[in-house]
Design a protein around this motif. Sequence first.
Motif, PDB file in Angstrom:
ATOM      1  N   TYR A 132       0.978  -1.320  -0.003  1.00 30.52           N
ATOM      2  CA  TYR A 132      -0.129  -0.011  -0.035  1.00 30.52           C
ATOM      3  C   TYR A 132       0.799   1.220  -0.046  1.00 30.52           C
ATOM      4  O   TYR A 132       0.384   2.254  -0.528  1.00 30.52           O
ATOM      5  CB  TYR A 132      -0.905  -0.040   1.092  1.00 30.52           C
ATOM      6  CG  TYR A 132      -1.975   1.128   1.256  1.00 30.52           C
ATOM      7  CD1 TYR A 132      -2.897   1.309   0.246  1.00 30.52           C
ATOM      8  CD2 TYR A 132      -1.899   2.155   2.147  1.00 30.52           C
ATOM      9  CE1 TYR A 132      -3.837   2.345   0.320  1.00 30.52           C
ATOM     10  CE2 TYR A 132      -2.659   3.410   2.125  1.00 30.52           C
ATOM     11  CZ  TYR A 132      -3.609   3.280   1.264  1.00 30.52           C
ATOM     12  OH  TYR A 132      -4.579   4.274   1.318  1.00 30.52           O
ATOM     13  N   GLY A 133       2.120   1.244   0.381  1.00 27.59           N
ATOM     14  CA  GLY A 133       2.916   2.260   0.649  1.00 27.59           C
ATOM     15  C   GLY A 133       3.507   2.950  -0.648  1.00 27.59           C
ATOM     16  O   GLY A 133       3.910   3.985  -0.854  1.00 27.59           O
ATOM     17  N   LYS A 134       3.167   1.926  -1.995  1.00 28.36           N
ATOM     18  CA  LYS A 134       3.480   2.341  -3.086  1.00 28.36           C
ATOM     19  C   LYS A 134       2.566   2.756  -4.005  1.00 28.36           C
ATOM     20  O   LYS A 134       2.674   3.095  -5.168  1.00 28.36           O
ATOM     21  CB  LYS A 134       4.263   1.143  -3.717  1.00 28.36           C
ATOM     22  CG  LYS A 134       5.256   0.367  -3.111  1.00 28.36           C
ATOM     23  CD  LYS A 134       6.514   1.322  -3.059  1.00 28.36           C
ATOM     24  CE  LYS A 134       7.964   0.743  -2.233  1.00 28.36           C
ATOM     25  NZ  LYS A 134       8.787   1.580  -2.115  1.00 28.36           N
ATOM     26  N   VAL A 135       1.339   3.240  -3.442  1.00 26.83           N
ATOM     27  CA  VAL A 135       0.422   3.784  -4.059  1.00 26.83           C
ATOM     28  C   VAL A 135       0.689   5.093  -4.723  1.00 26.83           C
ATOM     29  O   VAL A 135       1.336   6.046  -3.925  1.00 26.83           O
ATOM     30  CB  VAL A 135      -1.028   3.949  -3.002  1.00 26.83           C
ATOM     31  CG1 VAL A 135      -1.943   4.767  -4.076  1.00 26.83           C
ATOM     32  CG2 VAL A 135      -1.734   2.610  -2.807  1.00 26.83           C
ATOM     33  N   GLY A 136       0.485   5.558  -5.937  1.00 26.54           N
ATOM     34  CA  GLY A 136       0.778   6.673  -6.351  1.00 26.54           C
ATOM     35  C   GLY A 136       1.981   6.435  -7.304  1.00 26.54           C
ATOM     36  O   GLY A 136       2.221   7.192  -8.325  1.00 26.54           O
ATOM     37  N   ALA A 137       2.664   5.384  -7.293  1.00 28.20           N
ATOM     38  CA  ALA A 137       3.869   5.187  -8.215  1.00 28.20           C
ATOM     39  C   ALA A 137       3.450   4.704  -9.431  1.00 28.20           C
ATOM     40  O   ALA A 137       2.138   3.947  -9.635  1.00 28.20           O
ATOM     41  CB  ALA A 137       4.728   3.941  -7.510  1.00 28.20           C
TER      42      ALA A 137
END
Length: 587
Positions: free
Chosen positions: A400-405
Amino acid sequence: MSHMKILRGSLARKLFELPAQNAKSKSNLAPRVLVRTFATQPAPAVDTKYLTSPYGEVQVGSESVTEFVYRDIELWADKPCVTCGVSGRGYDYQMMRLMVDRCAKALIAELKMAPGDRIGLILPNLPEFVSLIHGAMHAGLVVTFANPLYTADEVRRQFMDCGVKCIATIEMFMPVAKEVCKHLKDYKGTIWVGGEDDKANGIHGLRALLMADHKADLPDLNADDVSLIPYSSGTTGMPKGVMLTHKNLVTNLKQAQTPKMMKYEGEKGKCDVVLTVPPFFHIYGFNGILNYNLTLGYHVVTMPKFTPDDYIRCLVEYQPTTLFVVPSLLAFLATHPQVKKEHLQCVETIMVGAAPTTDSMLEKFLLKCEKTKDQIKLLQGYGMTESSPVTIMTPYEYPYGKVGAAGQLVPSTLARIVSLTTGENLGPHKSGELLVKGPQMMKGYWNNEKATRETIDSDGWLRTGDVAYYDEDHYFYVVDRTKELIKVKGNQVSPTEIESVIMEQPEVADVAVVGITDALAGELPKAFVVLKPNHKLTEKQVYDLVASKLTKYKHLEGGVAFLDAIPRNAAGKIMRNELKVLGGKKH
């Protein structure tokens, strides 16, 4: 699905009675949200000169596009292939393959087209689009497609540049085709989808061509042959023909379908239903959506034109598991009062393409459908027409921490981030221009070696014109554009093209067009005009001039402003960032 008309079986049942398509007829890819441990992801490769894909290599394509798309057809021959969500007209895979073969032979035998000849399509998203484009490629022809909303001047410019010898279209756009074909050298004829033969005027009805069962020897195709020439403004300037080979397109399909990236890790023939609106006449719509899903045996439901009522009806009737959308359509799904949560309960995956979307819009969508981030997958990626189009994608499962990549490099793809001032390679979390390299990169620009050299260097690195950075896990984030291209609802708009139209006015001394921020469209074109001494023009006159020459999404909806001088640097280049600040925002 009570009235869905999927055509099956033999030709004896009037399989090609296509209604005329008139009023009476009924390279950022997208964000995915998943929660899985990052430990399942491949470790990124490390190299001081460039980044490589953590997913290794794929075998470079050696088949033609059509051979690759239909290579497993026996597994789902009787399953629905492509359906028009508005009229219900559709074909199963076996019938579509037969139509492709017959179209290829008709182009050779009846229209006397030869391998390497160019055919131009002026078509919305219709099931017959598939038979025409793959039929042409199967015959060794080179396809170029134009936005059906283009004016006759825009189509003529593209088709003359490409040397088109045959046009395929529908009744609605026949006047444009008739006007354009007057200017085309060695023109062979026009194919009318949904119409009848008019041989005296060089018009061939598609149904008649397919029913005739022409005999012709199909050529042996080389994977390095150019199969498609879509037009793109690239990093700057007027639209240019992008030469894509069979190898480019097939390799990119293999890259996007590699395990850990594709939806079902090698599982095919599930007959999932895909509802799509992005046009097949863009590389994203053609290779990234249409071809991708046909190779998996999925049922592609499409629409020739978006209307809220038709789209919602398709959601209800076809119960799609996957939606391919552009940001403005995602905004519609997230905010429109007619869209209810029950309309979206069937949806498992959404791919947002053609332009970036915002985290806030993704959150609004999840709130609307009352699903969590692990119940629906929101997918993202990055690409260009010049790269067939995908170079970067999020894997199907990512933290989830890579959302926006935008994602990680697809297999067999290299990348560099270089300084905008020194050109040196940059490390993690440092923004610079993104350069990419791989077997999906174009052969070059059609008849434009200068533009090719400016875009692809001698070592094969393609300059994207986009500013990006990557993190320690080699996830890429696109943050800005160095190129001048304006993106209006995912459509490419060349400032140069609009500027050339405005400069036709004798009152104009200088002009610059930039994109200004818009909440719905992403950007809107705005013109800054310098008049000659003692000359006058109104904002409306400038707007109307552009509106009379160019298609609607290129109109100056951002406004027109008059200046004493256009800001330029010492080299004479327009300082567009200054104009963007001056232009402000339009809501």
